[in-house]
Design a protein around this motif. Structure first.
Motif, mmCIF file in Angstrom:
data_model
loop_
_atom_site.group_PDB
_atom_site.id
_atom_site.type_symbol
_atom_site.label_atom_id
_atom_site.label_comp_id
_atom_site.label_asym_id
_atom_site.label_seq_id
_atom_site.Cartn_x
_atom_site.Cartn_y
_atom_site.Cartn_z
ATOM 1 N N ARG A 1 0.812 -1.214 0.000
ATOM 2 C CA ARG A 1 0.000 0.000 0.000
ATOM 3 C C ARG A 1 0.842 1.258 0.000
ATOM 4 N NH1 ARG A 1 -5.478 -0.603 2.490
ATOM 5 N NH2 ARG A 1 -5.938 -2.764 2.046
ATOM 6 N N LEU A 2 0.390 2.251 -0.736
ATOM 7 C CA LEU A 2 0.925 3.606 -0.585
ATOM 8 C C LEU A 2 -0.201 4.423 0.047
ATOM 9 C CD1 LEU A 2 2.761 4.413 -3.957
ATOM 10 C CD2 LEU A 2 3.737 3.620 -1.805
ATOM 11 N N ASP A 3 0.173 5.427 0.832
ATOM 12 C CA ASP A 3 -0.855 6.307 1.398
ATOM 13 C C ASP A 3 -1.602 7.008 0.268
ATOM 14 O OD1 ASP A 3 0.134 5.627 3.885
ATOM 15 O OD2 ASP A 3 1.434 7.398 4.019
ATOM 16 N N LYS A 4 -2.795 7.512 0.600
ATOM 17 C CA LYS A 4 -3.625 8.173 -0.418
ATOM 18 C C LYS A 4 -2.881 9.356 -1.063
ATOM 19 C CE LYS A 4 -8.334 9.982 -0.733
ATOM 20 N NZ LYS A 4 -9.565 10.255 0.008
ATOM 21 N N ASP A 5 -2.065 10.053 -0.267
ATOM 22 C CA ASP A 5 -1.375 11.234 -0.821
ATOM 23 C C ASP A 5 0.030 10.905 -1.345
ATOM 24 O OD1 ASP A 5 -0.212 10.761 1.629
ATOM 25 O OD2 ASP A 5 -0.309 12.824 2.334
ATOM 26 N N THR A 6 0.439 9.637 -1.303
ATOM 27 C CA THR A 6 1.741 9.248 -1.865
ATOM 28 C C THR A 6 1.548 8.891 -3.336
ATOM 29 O OG1 THR A 6 2.478 8.396 0.278
ATOM 30 C CG2 THR A 6 3.666 7.598 -1.652
ATOM 31 N N THR A 7 2.535 9.254 -4.154
ATOM 32 C CA THR A 7 2.434 8.964 -5.591
ATOM 33 C C THR A 7 3.484 7.908 -5.981
ATOM 34 O OG1 THR A 7 3.991 10.733 -6.121
ATOM 35 C CG2 THR A 7 1.651 11.308 -6.133
ATOM 36 N N THR B 1 12.315 2.253 -2.799
ATOM 37 C CA THR B 1 12.972 3.563 -2.779
ATOM 38 C C THR B 1 11.967 4.668 -3.073
ATOM 39 O OG1 THR B 1 15.030 2.543 -3.471
ATOM 40 C CG2 THR B 1 14.876 4.916 -3.764
ATOM 41 N N TYR B 2 12.052 5.723 -2.272
ATOM 42 C CA TYR B 2 11.128 6.863 -2.373
ATOM 43 C C TYR B 2 11.916 8.149 -2.524
ATOM 44 C CZ TYR B 2 7.773 3.641 -0.182
ATOM 45 O OH TYR B 2 6.958 2.572 0.107
ATOM 46 N N VAL B 3 11.308 9.140 -3.135
ATOM 47 C CA VAL B 3 11.839 10.504 -3.061
ATOM 48 C C VAL B 3 10.942 11.236 -2.072
ATOM 49 C CG1 VAL B 3 12.217 12.673 -4.294
ATOM 50 C CG2 VAL B 3 12.789 10.500 -5.394
ATOM 51 N N TYR C 1 3.180 0.838 8.465
ATOM 52 C CA TYR C 1 2.185 1.897 8.301
ATOM 53 C C TYR C 1 2.823 3.286 8.388
ATOM 54 C CZ TYR C 1 -2.115 4.457 9.402
ATOM 55 O OH TYR C 1 -3.159 5.350 9.410
ATOM 56 N N HIS C 2 2.601 4.121 7.377
ATOM 57 C CA HIS C 2 3.144 5.489 7.324
ATOM 58 C C HIS C 2 4.636 5.523 7.669
ATOM 59 C CE1 HIS C 2 -0.807 6.965 6.726
ATOM 60 N NE2 HIS C 2 -1.163 7.195 7.963
ATOM 61 N N GLN C 3 5.378 4.505 7.253
ATOM 62 C CA GLN C 3 6.739 4.342 7.767
ATOM 63 C C GLN C 3 7.635 5.566 7.569
ATOM 64 O OE1 GLN C 3 8.566 0.596 7.233
ATOM 65 N NE2 GLN C 3 10.631 1.342 7.614
ATOM 66 N N ILE C 4 7.716 6.066 6.345
ATOM 67 C CA ILE C 4 8.671 7.153 6.089
ATOM 68 C C ILE C 4 8.223 8.437 6.789
ATOM 69 C CG2 ILE C 4 9.689 8.566 4.248
ATOM 70 C CD1 ILE C 4 9.802 5.989 2.586
ATOM 71 N N LYS C 5 6.918 8.671 6.790
ATOM 72 C CA LYS C 5 6.414 9.872 7.479
ATOM 73 C C LYS C 5 6.753 9.786 8.973
ATOM 74 C CE LYS C 5 2.675 10.553 4.197
ATOM 75 N NZ LYS C 5 1.328 10.163 3.857
ATOM 76 N N ARG C 6 6.583 8.599 9.544
ATOM 77 C CA ARG C 6 6.854 8.449 10.987
ATOM 78 C C ARG C 6 8.358 8.523 11.275
ATOM 79 N NH1 ARG C 6 4.156 3.029 11.891
ATOM 80 N NH2 ARG C 6 4.208 3.238 14.154
ATOM 81 N N ASP D 1 5.907 15.652 0.756
ATOM 82 C CA ASP D 1 5.570 14.979 -0.509
ATOM 83 C C ASP D 1 6.363 13.674 -0.582
ATOM 84 O OD1 ASP D 1 4.029 15.434 -3.040
ATOM 85 O OD2 ASP D 1 5.984 14.956 -3.898
ATOM 86 N N LEU D 2 5.710 12.629 -1.057
ATOM 87 C CA LEU D 2 6.378 11.328 -1.091
ATOM 88 C C LEU D 2 6.026 10.601 -2.376
ATOM 89 C CD1 LEU D 2 8.178 9.558 0.744
ATOM 90 C CD2 LEU D 2 6.097 8.533 1.663
ATOM 91 N N ARG D 3 7.079 10.075 -3.020
ATOM 92 C CA ARG D 3 6.870 9.394 -4.298
ATOM 93 C C ARG D 3 7.708 8.127 -4.324
ATOM 94 N NH1 ARG D 3 4.968 10.107 -9.055
ATOM 95 N NH2 ARG D 3 6.034 9.485 -10.943
HETATM 96 N N1 URA Z 1 5.877 5.524 3.897
HETATM 97 C C1 URA Z 1 4.863 6.398 4.139
HETATM 98 O O1 URA Z 1 4.872 7.128 5.108
HETATM 99 N N2 URA Z 1 3.837 6.426 3.271
HETATM 100 C C2 URA Z 1 3.780 5.671 2.162
HETATM 101 O O2 URA Z 1 2.827 5.774 1.394
HETATM 102 C C3 URA Z 1 4.840 4.774 1.919
HETATM 103 C C4 URA Z 1 5.884 4.718 2.812
#
Ligand code: URA
Length: 236
Positions: free
Chosen positions: A104-110, A135-137, A186-191, A202-204
């Motif tokens: 899953r990607l969050d609703k606002d992640t592209t 990998t994300y930007v 869940y929301h890993q990178i944001k957390r 912003d997350l892609r």
């Molecule tokens: N990490 C996040 O916080 N959101 C995502 O959609 C994917 C990874």
């Protein structure tokens, strides 16, 4: 493999619509073991029968793997309970029963979402045991400090006890970086960034395993993943 109706089999291959399949059969363009098919209700075994469409061997793929460039505002689910889902963006020619997003990607992640009907493959790439890199930007509210990079690269445990494994970070500019994680919490990178006093604005997702998102795909577009590309996702 059990026998199935020829019209269903051809249409279910993802290459043709039901209407196209019916049209081919009524024009006598479909043969099974050298005999012209007269009715769509004829039963065939895709594993042992030789199916030809307009003289060409017709191979039925067991599963489909689709790369989607997810836009914002779309949910990563097969049932969005009224909201638009990533599966709603799959065009008719790639549509199959049982499609779902593998992760899953969050609703606002592209970015890169893999959509498939292969539960076993999805399990393999999502299992924390297998450590498939994603990998994300990330664009951040504040400048990315060296100390935050080293904390996140070494792994971090939140106050609630959630532990994030070490990540890899490549700085792109003061407020932008590439970050590679091998989990999908869940929301890993944001957390993770929140834990070091910053905020993801912003997350892609640009890469899964060794496979990059195809830059030619515009927002909301998708295409089938080739067999070689599929191997790139799982190879270390
Ligand atoms: N990490 C996040 O916080 N959101 C995502 O959609 C994917 C990874």
């Amino acid at each position: 493999m059990k026998k199935e109706r020829i019209d269903k089999l051809i249409a279910g291959s993802g290459k043709l619509s039901r209407k196209d399949a019916a049209g081919l059969i009524s024009h006598g363009d479909v043969e099974v073991n050298g005999k012209t098919v007269k009715s769509g209700s004829e039963k065939v075994d895709a594993e042992t029968d030789e199916i030809r469409v307009r003289g060409e061997i017709f191979t039925i793929k067991k599963h489909i793997y689709i790369m989607l460039n997810k836009p914002k505002g779309v949910v990563s689910a097969s049932d969005g309970k009224g909201e638009k889902t990533v599966c709603d963006l799959v065009p008719e020619e790639l549509m199959r029963r049982g499609l779902f997003p593998a992760g899953r990607l969050d609703k606002d992640t592209t970015g890169f979402v893999l959509i498939t009907d292969d539960g076993e493959f999805a399990h393999r790439i999502l299992s924390p045991k297998n450590h498939i890199d994603k990998t994300y930007v990330a664009s951040l509210r504040d400048n990315i400090e060296d100390e935050a990079v080293s904390v996140l690269e070494n792994g971090i445990t939140l106050r609630d006890g959630t532990a994030f494994l070490p990540s890899k970070i490549k700085i792109l500019s003061d407020k932008e970086c590439e970050i590679t994680i091998c989990e999908g919490k869940y929301h890993q990178i944001k957390r993770m960034f929140c834990a070091v006093g910053n905020e993801v604005v912003d997350l892609r997702r640009i890469k899964m395993g060794g496979l990059f998102l195809d830059e030619r795909l515009k927002d909301g577009e998708c295409r089938e993943i080739t067999a070689d590309e599929l191997n790139l996702i799982t190879e270390k």
